[in-house]
Scaffold this active site. Structure first.
Site, PDB file in Angstrom:
ATOM      1  N   TYR A  85      72.558 -31.981  15.183  1.00 32.60           N
ATOM      2  CA  TYR A  85      71.379 -32.500  14.470  1.00 32.60           C
ATOM      3  C   TYR A  85      71.744 -33.061  13.102  1.00 32.60           C
ATOM      4  CZ  TYR A  85      67.121 -32.239  11.602  1.00 32.60           C
ATOM      5  OH  TYR A  85      66.100 -32.514  10.732  1.00 32.60           O
ATOM      6  N   LYS A 138      72.017 -37.045  11.876  1.00 29.13           N
ATOM      7  CA  LYS A 138      71.136 -37.488  10.786  1.00 29.13           C
ATOM      8  C   LYS A 138      71.952 -38.052   9.630  1.00 29.13           C
ATOM      9  CE  LYS A 138      67.144 -37.091  10.441  1.00 29.13           C
ATOM     10  NZ  LYS A 138      66.051 -38.051  10.782  1.00 29.13           N
TER      11      LYS A 138
END
Length: 515
Positions: free
Chosen positions: A263, A267
């Site tokens: 994640y 990002k």
């Protein structure tokens, strides 16, 4: 992105220095409501928690907004309409709006909102209707990109497609908008990885890694994913095996470059692409920390789904949490969702039509820190005074439990309480001709899953960093000088954590999620 060594004395010195800077700065902020009036806005990830709160805030505070395009992952307009009804407008969050407009709400929504079937993983956001695309390119003033997959161990191909390449697709779409005034992108403060110290509000450079020993090539990452997927499909692997392999690949590539999970890694790469290719697009990146239920608007305590800290809350409430892994002195950086949304709105207004890249941390660790042991105390205190009643009408009594303050302590606990009994069950299973085979397999899978989650969450259970928010404080100062300042509050110093958890967050979570 740099981290500065952190001590209490340094905290005071830095805070004082920030105050001096802010007292000399004079960021001007015009009327927020006036800016929003007649503006056309695109919101991606429209069914997400934060996007819904953003949408509600705009519609409630500025009903004269021009039009809000909502990008929803849907096959067609009919599917988009169904998702809008089921996952957005029917939610309790929009209750105050329904009360305000009554029977006229449908007409108001029809006039203000346009649903767009699409997907940021594709070029032109997957918008197939050419007339609609042209309309959006000609009308959009602001794009708010909230679309993301937040699973720590998401499939690498999916996370790369949405969090990284999706961000670039949104930017390319923004560049085609003739009158665009701002692109606001929601990231996460934890793109910093496992750094300690004071994390500054600084952008990434293209190809930057957190270990400094290698150069990150995003195109190469994309090629690796495509090659591996082709191999797996050519071998006739099951979808379950492909999913597992893609998840493992994401974790492996993340850690290779210094990030703890897929994640935050994807990002961070998304931020790199935005910063590198933005050209003259006014870009504002908001990096929230751990987002919790609404502090005040549209009403206190609205939350959706089981968020990061709420799994602990559930464990306490149901009497199933006997211990808590983590450093009791670690700061748990929380920020209510409505404060994040207000920071988003003020940030996009403050930098509209300015060819800039502004980074803002939205969190509480610097100005109103909450430590893990205090959170533990608050959960225990709440359920001791307000015990959970199970479906059979039984009152659940909670015990305070204990902290496992090291990973070694966790492994010892698991060995004594779970692995040894599992070994015993294995021997019994052999004696009884595999009679307990299913029970053994089930327990073994659960223990393996717990270990995997501990590995994923370990960096945050022992987190040693504090997020600087000097630039956001500057924005707050400008907001306070604005006559509409109270409407767009986002100062974490006003939060009394005990009152917030006892009277707002926990009751709200029970009402809206646990039910």
């Amino acid at each position: 992105m740099r981290a500065i060594g952190w001590t209490s004395t340094a905290s005071i010195l830095i805070s004082g220095f920030c105050y001096l800077l802010l007292s000399q700065s004079s960021m001007e902020l015009g009327s927020i409501l006036q800016f929003l009036e007649s503006k056309t806005i695109l919101v991606t990830g429209a069914t997400g928690f934060l996007a819904k709160i953003f949408l509600e805030k705009i519609l409630r505070t500025q009903p004269n907004v021009g039009k809000i395009f909502l990008l929803l992952r849907a096959a067609n307009t009919q599917s988009a309409e169904q998702r809008f009804h089921d996952e957005i407008i029917s939610k309790e969050l929009f209750g105050p709006l329904r009360e305000k407009w009554g029977a006229n709400l449908d007409a108001f929504i029809l006039e203000r909102i346009a649903l767009v079937p699409g997907d940021i993983s594709y070029e032109d956001l997957g918008v197939k209707d050419s007339k609609l695309r042209e309309e959006m390119w000609g009308q959009l003033d602001v794009i708010v990109n909230v679309a993301a997959t937040t699973n720590f161990d998401e499939r690498y191909d999916i996370a790369l497609g949405i969090n990284t390449l999706g961000a670039k697709n949104v930017l390319n779409f923004a560049k085609k908008c003739a009158k665009l005034k701002a692109l606001l992108h929601v990231s996460t403060a934890y793109v910093c990885g496992e750094k300690d110290g004071l994390i500054l509000e600084e952008p990434f450079t293209m190809g930057e890694t957190l270990i400094g020993a290698s150069q990150l090539d995003i195109n190469h990452e994309k090629e690796l994913v495509e090659e591996r997927l082709n191999e797996l499909q050519a071998e006739g692997c099951t979808e379950e095996f492909i999913t597992s392999t893609m998840k493992d690949m994401g974790i492996q590539r993340s850690r290779m470059h210094g990030w703890p999970n897929t994640y935050v890694y994807t990002k961070a790469m998304g931020e790199m692409l935005l910063g590198h290719f933005k050209e003259n697009v006014p870009l504002v990146i908001i990096r929230p920390t751990i987002i919790t239920s609404t502090y005040k608007e549209p009403f206190p305590g609205w939350v959706e789904g089981v968020r990061t800290i709420d799994s602990v809350l559930i464990g306490y409430g149901k009497g199933k949490l006997n211990c808590l892994l983590g450093d009791p002195e670690s700061i748990i950086d929380l920020i209510p969702a409505d404060m994040v949304v207000n920071a988003m709105i003020v940030g996009m207004v403050a930098h509209a039509s300015q060819p800039c890249e502004k980074i803002y941390h939205a969190g509480s660790s610097l100005r109103n820190p909450l430590k893990l042991f205090h959170l533990h105390e608050l959960f225990f205190m709440y359920f001791r005074h307000n015990p959970w009643i199970d479906r059979h009408g039984n009152t659940i009594r909670v015990s305070k439990g204990r902290f496992l303050s090291t990973i070694g302590g966790f492994h010892r606990y698991m060995a004594i309480c779970y692995l040894l009994p599992l070994k015993g069950l294995q021997l019994v299973n052999i004696v009884f001709c595999q009679y307990f085979k299913d029970i053994h397999m089930d327990l073994n899978q659960k223990i393996t899953l717990v270990k995997r989650y501990v590995e994923l969450y370990k960096p945050y259970l022992f987190f040693k960093a504090v997020f600087d928010d000097m630039q956001l404080e500057n924005l707050r100062a400008a907001r306070e000088r604005n006559e509409e300042g109270d409407m767009f509050y986002f100062d974490p110093k006003c939060i009394d954590w005990e009152e917030y958890f006892m009277k707002t967050h926990v009751p709200g979570f029970i009402k809206h999620v646990m039910k």
